[in-house]
Enzyme design. Structure first.
Site, PDB file in Angstrom:
ATOM      1  N   THR A   1       0.908  -1.126   0.000  1.00 32.31           N
ATOM      2  CA  THR A   1       0.000   0.000   0.000  1.00 32.31           C
ATOM      3  C   THR A   1       0.948   1.174   0.000  1.00 32.31           C
ATOM      4  O   THR A   1       2.146   0.977   0.183  1.00 32.31           O
ATOM      5  CB  THR A   1      -0.841  -0.076   1.276  1.00 32.31           C
TER       6      THR A   1
ATOM      7  N   THR B   1      -4.172   2.214  -1.994  1.00 34.35           N
ATOM      8  CA  THR B   1      -3.733   0.845  -2.250  1.00 34.35           C
ATOM      9  C   THR B   1      -4.472   0.185  -3.394  1.00 34.35           C
ATOM     10  O   THR B   1      -5.567   0.599  -3.774  1.00 34.35           O
ATOM     11  CB  THR B   1      -3.913  -0.011  -0.971  1.00 34.35           C
TER      12      THR B   1
ATOM     13  N   ASN C   1      -4.410  -3.112  -2.757  1.00 34.16           N
ATOM     14  CA  ASN C   1      -4.324  -4.222  -1.810  1.00 34.16           C
ATOM     15  C   ASN C   1      -2.971  -4.906  -1.957  1.00 34.16           C
ATOM     16  O   ASN C   1      -1.980  -4.341  -1.531  1.00 34.16           O
ATOM     17  CB  ASN C   1      -5.480  -5.215  -1.934  1.00 34.16           C
TER      18      ASN C   1
ATOM     19  N   ASP D   1     -10.440  -8.008   1.212  1.00 35.14           N
ATOM     20  CA  ASP D   1     -10.574  -7.384   2.536  1.00 35.14           C
ATOM     21  C   ASP D   1     -11.951  -7.632   3.157  1.00 35.14           C
ATOM     22  O   ASP D   1     -12.160  -7.347   4.341  1.00 35.14           O
ATOM     23  CB  ASP D   1     -10.316  -5.876   2.456  1.00 35.14           C
TER      24      ASP D   1
ATOM     25  N   SER E   1     -11.185  -1.850   5.999  1.00 33.09           N
ATOM     26  CA  SER E   1      -9.768  -1.589   5.770  1.00 33.09           C
ATOM     27  C   SER E   1      -9.033  -1.404   7.097  1.00 33.09           C
ATOM     28  O   SER E   1      -9.656  -1.178   8.142  1.00 33.09           O
ATOM     29  CB  SER E   1      -9.632  -0.302   4.950  1.00 33.09           C
TER      30      SER E   1
ATOM     31  N   GLY F   1       0.946  -1.953   5.090  1.00 30.88           N
ATOM     32  CA  GLY F   1       1.225  -3.111   5.946  1.00 30.88           C
ATOM     33  C   GLY F   1      -0.003  -3.899   6.355  1.00 30.88           C
ATOM     34  O   GLY F   1       0.045  -4.647   7.339  1.00 30.88           O
ATOM     35  N   GLY F   2      -1.120  -3.745   5.624  1.00 30.33           N
ATOM     36  CA  GLY F   2      -2.307  -4.547   5.945  1.00 30.33           C
ATOM     37  C   GLY F   2      -2.699  -4.366   7.397  1.00 30.33           C
ATOM     38  O   GLY F   2      -2.761  -3.238   7.905  1.00 30.33           O
TER      39      GLY F   2
HETATM   40  O1  DON Z   1      -7.233  -1.749   3.231  1.00 26.39           O
HETATM   41  C1  DON Z   1      -6.486  -2.538   3.774  1.00 26.39           C
HETATM   42  O2  DON Z   1      -6.397  -2.658   4.982  1.00 26.39           O
HETATM   43  C2  DON Z   1      -5.583  -3.390   2.915  1.00 26.39           C
HETATM   44  N1  DON Z   1      -6.161  -3.572   1.623  1.00 26.39           N
HETATM   45  C3  DON Z   1      -4.254  -2.747   2.846  1.00 26.39           C
HETATM   46  C4  DON Z   1      -3.293  -3.580   2.081  1.00 26.39           C
HETATM   47  C5  DON Z   1      -1.910  -3.307   2.408  1.00 26.39           C
HETATM   48  O3  DON Z   1      -1.579  -2.522   3.257  1.00 26.39           O
HETATM   49  C6  DON Z   1      -0.959  -4.098   1.609  1.00 26.39           C
HETATM   50  N2  DON Z   1       0.363  -3.931   1.990  1.00 26.39           N
HETATM   51  N3  DON Z   1       0.992  -3.248   2.518  1.00 26.39           N
END
Ligand code: DON
Length: 581
Positions: A393, A411, A413, A435, A464, A485-486
């Protein structure tokens, strides 16, 4: 203390940065012969007097700075950086994805923009289940069915319309068009990443894809994206209609039909980003302004902060077993609430007020045992899946000369999203549908479980973790920060703020400091592999330690007491770059 070491590293970097600026004066020095070094001079941290941009790519940061110098404000600069990242950071920057933006004006007004993707109208709750009711994870992560209706272009238009100072929106798209049509030299990090994904690209992209290269990519190679340039040109000329209607929409729908996707012209026509009330809460004399649902970021961040507020974190010491234990227990409770209660508040009655009520959070910490770990319910076993390539992201922080601030996280994703490129239009599509909770209790890519609140429904936004955040101290702008960082985004933002506010670190030290993370399920403390913490004591308290490669890539600006700006990218990401003056 650990952060003294970081401090000297920071000083060295700062002095080096100053030298670089005074001798070169420009951040692009092209070295086409090199195959293993950066084609750009990168400055990862600096102290500026007046205005600052930090993003995931030097060309994007420079474009943001140029817009500021031309009289644009922080919102104008952010929009221009966003479009530039769609070209120079194709794995996360986007026009085929979505994101969230927090704005705080110099006058103290704050706003939250939700330009998150939404499920197509034809989406169904069980669309990722096989005939036996099992989740087929791959199709929510790769290919045409993984794609949510993109929100970025509408979001940028709305942000500019409300707050922008540069009159013509197209002027903010123009620098990105130039980069796409003339091409730019890719960095080593980008070359490595593109090479890693060639096989996946071949599955979902035709021979005309600009990302395919038989002989492999190397740093310094020119990446030209003509189709993307033409799409951006349509956006420059026609605004919203250049993306959600006409040729771009036709090409997107055609791509969907080709690959079994379900996004229609109506989905595109009806997409609208939304201004929402920011999540606002206090931690001591700080005011936190962050993202409300459909992001879990703001609520969880406030819950973790409130959860630790009554305890003497600074006295416990930086990353002492006591501190890690306390933060872990606050995180465990916040993520347990996330799994059960959070989703798109337009579709599900998310109890926002209750979840962020300090009294409720105090109650949640009521069974906190200072000596022993609370065991997470093990019924819904999550399976965390964090690998270096999952940090895709991208976050940008900007402060302009007037003191307007923007924190934006966007992002596709996962890396390069669904890997699907819209043929003829040149942009990658997201895989944001992962997600959603495909089935109650079954973890998504980030090991996050969900329930009714985050089930798939037509036109709903997927939950998210993105946490673009702005912090005030005693009523004045204090910090702008965010991270990819998800699931680890929230805890990364928490730690960088705490490192400055409680442990008195400089911003670059606070960003560089090793991180840890707990998300209720799985019942483990993830730690960055090379961090030194007292695992013996933590294990004796009942914690399970799980080393991972890296956690979060924070980009932040800290307004120093004298009013100047300490700006920092993350040393974990080679292309992070600051610009300003
Ligand atoms: O919205 C979210 O939480 C995720 N789609 C974010 C994905 C992400 O941060 C991927 N890598 N860093």
């Amino acid at each position: 203390m650990k952060y003294n070491t970081y401090h000297s590293q920071y000083l060295a970097r700062f002095v080096f940065g100053l030298l670089l600026f005074s001798t070169i004066g420009c951040q692009q020095s092209i070295d086409i012969t090199s195959t293993d070094i950066q084609p750009y001079d990168i400055q990862q941290s600096a102290i500026f007097d007046s205005a600052a941009v930090v993003s995931a790519h030097p060309l994007a940061s420079e474009i943001g700075k140029n817009i500021l110098q031309q009289g644009g404000n922080a919102i104008d600069a952010t929009v221009a950086v966003h479009f530039a990242l769609a070209v120079v950071c194709p794995r996360a920057g986007n026009i085929g994805g979505g994101g969230f933006m927090i704005v705080r004006t110099a006058a103290g007004e704050s706003a939250a923009l939700d330009y998150r993707e939404k499920a197509p109208a034809a989406a169904t709750t069980d669309m990722y289940l096989d005939s036996l009711g099992n989740v087929i994870a791959d199709i929510s992560r790769k290919g045409h069915l993984a794609v949510g209706v993109p929100g970025t272009v509408d979001g940028m238009i709305k942000a500019h319309a409300r707050f922008g100072k540069i009159k013509r929106f197209g002027d903010l798209v123009a620098p990105a068009i130039k980069l796409a049509t003339e091409g730019y030299q890719i960095s080593k990090a980008e070359a490595d990443r593109l090479n890693e994904y060639q096989e996946a690209f071949r599955k979902f992209q035709s021979d005309t894809s600009p990302f395919l290269k038989k002989e492999g990519w190397k740093s310094g190679d020119l990446l030209v994206q003509k189709d993307l340039g033409n799409t951006l040109q349509r956006i420059e000329n026609q605004g919203r209609a250049g993306f959600y209607a006409g040729k771009t929409a036709d090409l997107l729908v055609k791509e969907m039909e080709k690959g079994g996707g379900i996004i229609t012209r109506t989905d595109l026509e009806e997409y609208s980003s939304i201004w929402r009330d920011p999540m606002i809460g206090d931690y001591k004399n700080y005011r936190i302004i962050s993202m409300p649902p459909p992001s879990s970021g703001g609520i969880c961040l406030l819950q973790i902060l409130e959860g630790v507020e009554d305890y003497p974190l600074a006295e416990y010491g930086f990353q002492s077993p006591q501190s890690i234990h306390l933060i872990t227990e606050a995180e465990r409770r916040a993520y347990a609430d996330r799994a059960e209660h959070l989703g798109d508040s337009d579709f599900y009655p998310v109890p926002i007020d209750k979840l962020s009520n300090p009294e409720y959070i105090r109650q949640r910490m009521g069974d906190y045992n200072e000596k022993m770990a609370t065991q997470s319910d093990s019924i819904l076993a999550g399976n965390i899946n964090i690998s270096p390539e999952s940090f895709e992201t991208t976050h940008t922080s900007v402060i302009d000369t007037e003191g307007n601030a923007v924190s934006v996280t966007t992002t596709l994703n996962l890396n390069y999203g669904s890997k699907v490129i819209v043929e003829g239009a040149g942009f990658l599509l997201n895989d944001e549908m992962d997600d959603f909770s495909a089935k109650p209790g079954v973890p998504n890519f980030f090991g996050l479980v969900g329930a009714e609140a985050n089930k798939i429904e037509p036109n709903k936004r997927m939950l998210s973790s993105m946490t673009p955040t702005i912090v005030e101290k005693d009523g004045k702008l204090f910090m702008v920060l965010g991270s990819p960082g998800g699931s680890t985004i929230i805890t990364s933002v928490f730690q960088v703020f705490i490192n400055v506010a409680e442990y008195g670190m400089s911003l670059p030290d606070a960003v560089a400091a090793k991180r840890f993370h707990h998300q209720w399920l799985p019942n483990t403390i993830m730690t960055e592999a090379d961090m030194t913490i007292d695992t013996v004591t933590l294990k004796a308290m009942g914690h399970v330690i799980d080393p991972k490669v890296r956690i979060g890539l924070v980009k932040a600006i800290h307004v120093l007491p004298e009013g100047n700006l300490s700006v920092s990218g993350d040393p974990r990401h080679a292309d992070d770059d600051v610009a300003g003056w």
